[in-house]
Motif scaffolding. Structure first.
Motif, PDB file in Angstrom:
ATOM      1  N   LYS A 229       0.835  -1.206   0.000  1.00 19.36           N
ATOM      2  CA  LYS A 229       0.000   0.000   0.000  1.00 19.36           C
ATOM      3  C   LYS A 229       0.873   1.260   0.000  1.00 19.36           C
ATOM      4  O   LYS A 229       0.561   2.258  -0.662  1.00 19.36           O
ATOM      5  CB  LYS A 229      -0.928  -0.020   1.217  1.00 19.36           C
ATOM      6  CG  LYS A 229      -2.125   0.888   1.112  1.00 19.36           C
ATOM      7  CD  LYS A 229      -3.147   0.412   0.073  1.00 19.36           C
ATOM      8  CE  LYS A 229      -4.195   1.473  -0.144  1.00 19.36           C
ATOM      9  NZ  LYS A 229      -5.340   1.038  -0.926  1.00 19.36           N
ATOM     10  N   TRP A 230       1.978   1.211   0.729  1.00 12.11           N
ATOM     11  CA  TRP A 230       2.876   2.369   0.738  1.00 12.11           C
ATOM     12  C   TRP A 230       3.570   2.555  -0.616  1.00 12.11           C
ATOM     13  O   TRP A 230       3.751   3.682  -1.062  1.00 12.11           O
ATOM     14  CB  TRP A 230       3.906   2.248   1.875  1.00 12.11           C
ATOM     15  CG  TRP A 230       3.416   2.965   3.098  1.00 12.11           C
ATOM     16  CD1 TRP A 230       2.712   2.436   4.145  1.00 12.11           C
ATOM     17  CD2 TRP A 230       3.548   4.375   3.381  1.00 12.11           C
ATOM     18  NE1 TRP A 230       2.405   3.427   5.059  1.00 12.11           N
ATOM     19  CE2 TRP A 230       2.913   4.619   4.619  1.00 12.11           C
ATOM     20  CE3 TRP A 230       4.148   5.442   2.716  1.00 12.11           C
ATOM     21  CZ2 TRP A 230       2.860   5.890   5.204  1.00 12.11           C
ATOM     22  CZ3 TRP A 230       4.104   6.705   3.299  1.00 12.11           C
ATOM     23  CH2 TRP A 230       3.461   6.917   4.525  1.00 12.11           C
ATOM     24  N   GLU A 231       3.912   1.470  -1.269  1.00  7.70           N
ATOM     25  CA  GLU A 231       4.501   1.586  -2.625  1.00  7.70           C
ATOM     26  C   GLU A 231       3.493   2.228  -3.574  1.00  7.70           C
ATOM     27  O   GLU A 231       3.846   3.100  -4.374  1.00  7.70           O
ATOM     28  CB  GLU A 231       4.936   0.202  -3.136  1.00  7.70           C
ATOM     29  CG  GLU A 231       6.330  -0.149  -2.644  1.00  7.70           C
ATOM     30  CD  GLU A 231       6.777  -1.540  -3.050  1.00  7.70           C
ATOM     31  OE1 GLU A 231       6.134  -2.152  -3.926  1.00  7.70           O
ATOM     32  OE2 GLU A 231       7.781  -2.005  -2.479  1.00  7.70           O
ATOM     33  N   TRP A 232       2.243   1.804  -3.454  1.00  2.74           N
ATOM     34  CA  TRP A 232       1.155   2.370  -4.268  1.00  2.74           C
ATOM     35  C   TRP A 232       1.037   3.875  -4.019  1.00  2.74           C
ATOM     36  O   TRP A 232       0.917   4.677  -4.948  1.00  2.74           O
ATOM     37  CB  TRP A 232      -0.152   1.651  -3.910  1.00  2.74           C
ATOM     38  CG  TRP A 232      -1.391   2.291  -4.441  1.00  2.74           C
ATOM     39  CD1 TRP A 232      -1.956   2.097  -5.677  1.00  2.74           C
ATOM     40  CD2 TRP A 232      -2.234   3.246  -3.772  1.00  2.74           C
ATOM     41  NE1 TRP A 232      -3.097   2.872  -5.804  1.00  2.74           N
ATOM     42  CE2 TRP A 232      -3.285   3.582  -4.656  1.00  2.74           C
ATOM     43  CE3 TRP A 232      -2.205   3.833  -2.509  1.00  2.74           C
ATOM     44  CZ2 TRP A 232      -4.295   4.487  -4.320  1.00  2.74           C
ATOM     45  CZ3 TRP A 232      -3.199   4.738  -2.160  1.00  2.74           C
ATOM     46  CH2 TRP A 232      -4.235   5.058  -3.061  1.00  2.74           C
ATOM     47  N   TYR A 233       1.088   4.277  -2.735  1.00  5.68           N
ATOM     48  CA  TYR A 233       0.953   5.692  -2.391  1.00  5.68           C
ATOM     49  C   TYR A 233       2.109   6.521  -2.973  1.00  5.68           C
ATOM     50  O   TYR A 233       1.897   7.613  -3.504  1.00  5.68           O
ATOM     51  CB  TYR A 233       0.891   5.880  -0.863  1.00  5.68           C
ATOM     52  CG  TYR A 233       0.924   7.337  -0.462  1.00  5.68           C
ATOM     53  CD1 TYR A 233      -0.200   8.147  -0.601  1.00  5.68           C
ATOM     54  CD2 TYR A 233       2.104   7.921   0.021  1.00  5.68           C
ATOM     55  CE1 TYR A 233      -0.162   9.500  -0.264  1.00  5.68           C
ATOM     56  CE2 TYR A 233       2.151   9.264   0.355  1.00  5.68           C
ATOM     57  CZ  TYR A 233       1.014  10.051   0.208  1.00  5.68           C
ATOM     58  OH  TYR A 233       1.062  11.392   0.524  1.00  5.68           O
ATOM     59  N   GLY A 274      -3.103   0.915  10.561  1.00  5.61           N
ATOM     60  CA  GLY A 274      -1.710   1.259  10.817  1.00  5.61           C
ATOM     61  C   GLY A 274      -0.985   1.838   9.622  1.00  5.61           C
ATOM     62  O   GLY A 274      -0.081   2.662   9.772  1.00  5.61           O
ATOM     63  N   HIS A 275      -1.379   1.439   8.411  1.00  7.26           N
ATOM     64  CA  HIS A 275      -0.668   1.932   7.223  1.00  7.26           C
ATOM     65  C   HIS A 275      -1.149   3.330   6.831  1.00  7.26           C
ATOM     66  O   HIS A 275      -0.366   4.155   6.371  1.00  7.26           O
ATOM     67  CB  HIS A 275      -0.878   0.977   6.044  1.00  7.26           C
ATOM     68  CG  HIS A 275      -2.268   1.016   5.491  1.00  7.26           C
ATOM     69  ND1 HIS A 275      -3.332   0.458   6.167  1.00  7.26           N
ATOM     70  CD2 HIS A 275      -2.787   1.577   4.365  1.00  7.26           C
ATOM     71  CE1 HIS A 275      -4.440   0.672   5.465  1.00  7.26           C
ATOM     72  NE2 HIS A 275      -4.132   1.346   4.379  1.00  7.26           N
ATOM     73  N   ASP A 276      -2.470   3.616   6.997  1.00  7.88           N
ATOM     74  CA  ASP A 276      -3.002   4.853   6.405  1.00  7.88           C
ATOM     75  C   ASP A 276      -3.080   6.032   7.371  1.00  7.88           C
ATOM     76  O   ASP A 276      -3.203   7.166   6.922  1.00  7.88           O
ATOM     77  CB  ASP A 276      -4.363   4.612   5.736  1.00  7.88           C
ATOM     78  CG  ASP A 276      -5.454   4.168   6.698  1.00  7.88           C
ATOM     79  OD1 ASP A 276      -5.133   3.685   7.789  1.00  7.88           O
ATOM     80  OD2 ASP A 276      -6.646   4.284   6.339  1.00  7.88           O
TER      81      ASP A 276
END
Length: 352
Positions: A229-233, A274-276
């Protein structure tokens, strides 16, 4: 540490974190950003918001961030520190009336047994990917801000995060918030923060999890989502190389931000995982620069988990910019202000 965050910045980090939390908490369960913006306008804008009890209490986020900070401020290290944190989390849970703690935090804290062997660890919980660790770890970056302290920052953020959120999406959020606070203290360019999280911190976390030997296979099985998800962001914002310039949508007002934050999220409630929570915090910091009002528009007045996104972003913002341009009424009468300033001072002294 020439040119790094000063004692005043440390104080501002803790104070504004609490202020952002209290202001965001007012609208935590209003799920439509434009409604919040309208209500803020009716109050006379952010400059007229006098943050004090009983109308503006801090949430569970600040109570547990203070618990983490005050444990770190004792100067204890290693296992002794972890037992101290666990003990303060249990104590903090007695101060949760009307502060809306999450289910994983309640369950996790109830399972802690500080003082007994491994009493700071709880059984693996595959549903503990929420933002409860991310909202309370910025002070770990304040305690261990130097690049060469990364492995210590990671160890403390992982172990304290796993006290309630043993799922990697949960505890990696704690690593992100601690890391971003350290980056703010180091004056590292904001465009590099996400890449640093993925390329510098996450490999250290992975190695630490293996070495620590707790819930290794479960953690590895659930690992992928956070990093993906962080790579996507980073691709979305044009930050994959850490250089920028940041790519923004043509229109990015309250309504568009609500939709964007939902797309960051796991379940449609932006900032609740936790990711967003750190992702929305970083997004707001990138968009607001040194403008406090713009920061709050983006990070506290949205239809997601607004106190959790604000508690992270406002801490980093205070570490970067101090209290300049912040209406004093936003923080001067803040609940637990003395505790915030005292812990900030102790963390500053310990980190130097």
């Amino acid at each position: 540490m020439e040119g790094w965050a000063s004692l005043e910045h440390y104080r501002a980090g803790m104070l504004l974190s609490g202020a952002g939390d209290a202001i965001g908490f007012k609208w935590e369960f209003e799920f439509y950003g434009p409604v919040i913006h309208k209500e803020v306008k009716q109050m006379g804008g952010l400059k007229k918001i006098n943050v004090k009890l009983p109308e503006w209490p801090v949430s569970d986020d600040t109570v547990l961030h203070l618990a983490t900070a005050e444990a770190l401020a004792t100067g204890k290290e290693d296992e002794e520190l972890l037992h101290e944190v666990a003990s303060r989390y249990k104590e903090g849970m007695k101060d949760m009336k009307d502060r809306a703690p999450g289910a994983s935090t309640i369950i996790g804290a109830s399972q802690l047994n500080p003082g007994s062997k491994n009493g700071y660890r709880i059984p693996y919980n595959s549903k503990s990917g929420g933002c409860g660790a991310a909202m309370r770890t910025m002070c770990i970056g304040m305690r261990y801000p130097r690049p060469e302290q990364l492995s210590t920052l990671v160890a403390v953020a992982v172990e304290t995060g796993r006290m309630t959120h043993p799922h990697p999406t949960g505890f990696l959020g704690g690593v992100a918030s601690a890391l971003f606070a350290a980056y703010a203290i180091q004056r590292r360019p904001l465009t590099t923060w996400g890449l640093g999280l993925l390329k510098e911190a996450c490999p250290v976390v992975k190695e630490f999890v293996k070495t620590a030997g707790y819930a290794v296979s479960e953690t590895e099985k659930d690992w992928g989502y956070f990093c993906d998800k962080w790579e996507w962001y980073l691709i979305l914002r044009g930050l994959s190389t850490g250089k920028g310039p940041v790519v923004w949508p043509a229109k990015y007002g309250p309504e568009e931000r609500d939709e964007a934050y939902k797309s960051f999220s796991w379940s449609g409630w932006g900032g609740s995982s936790g990711h967003d929570a750190p992702m929305i915090a970083l997004d707001a910091l990138l968009g607001a620069g040194s403008n406090w009002i713009e920061l709050m528009d983006r990070v506290a007045f949205h239809g997601g988990d607004s106190d959790s996104t604000a508690v992270i972003a406002c801490c980093c913002w205070g570490l970067l910019y101090g209290t300049e341009g912040v209406p004093p009424c936003n923080y001067i009468n803040l609940e637990y202000r003395d505790r915030m300033e005292n812990s900030a001072e102790k963390l500053y002294n310990l980190s130097h």
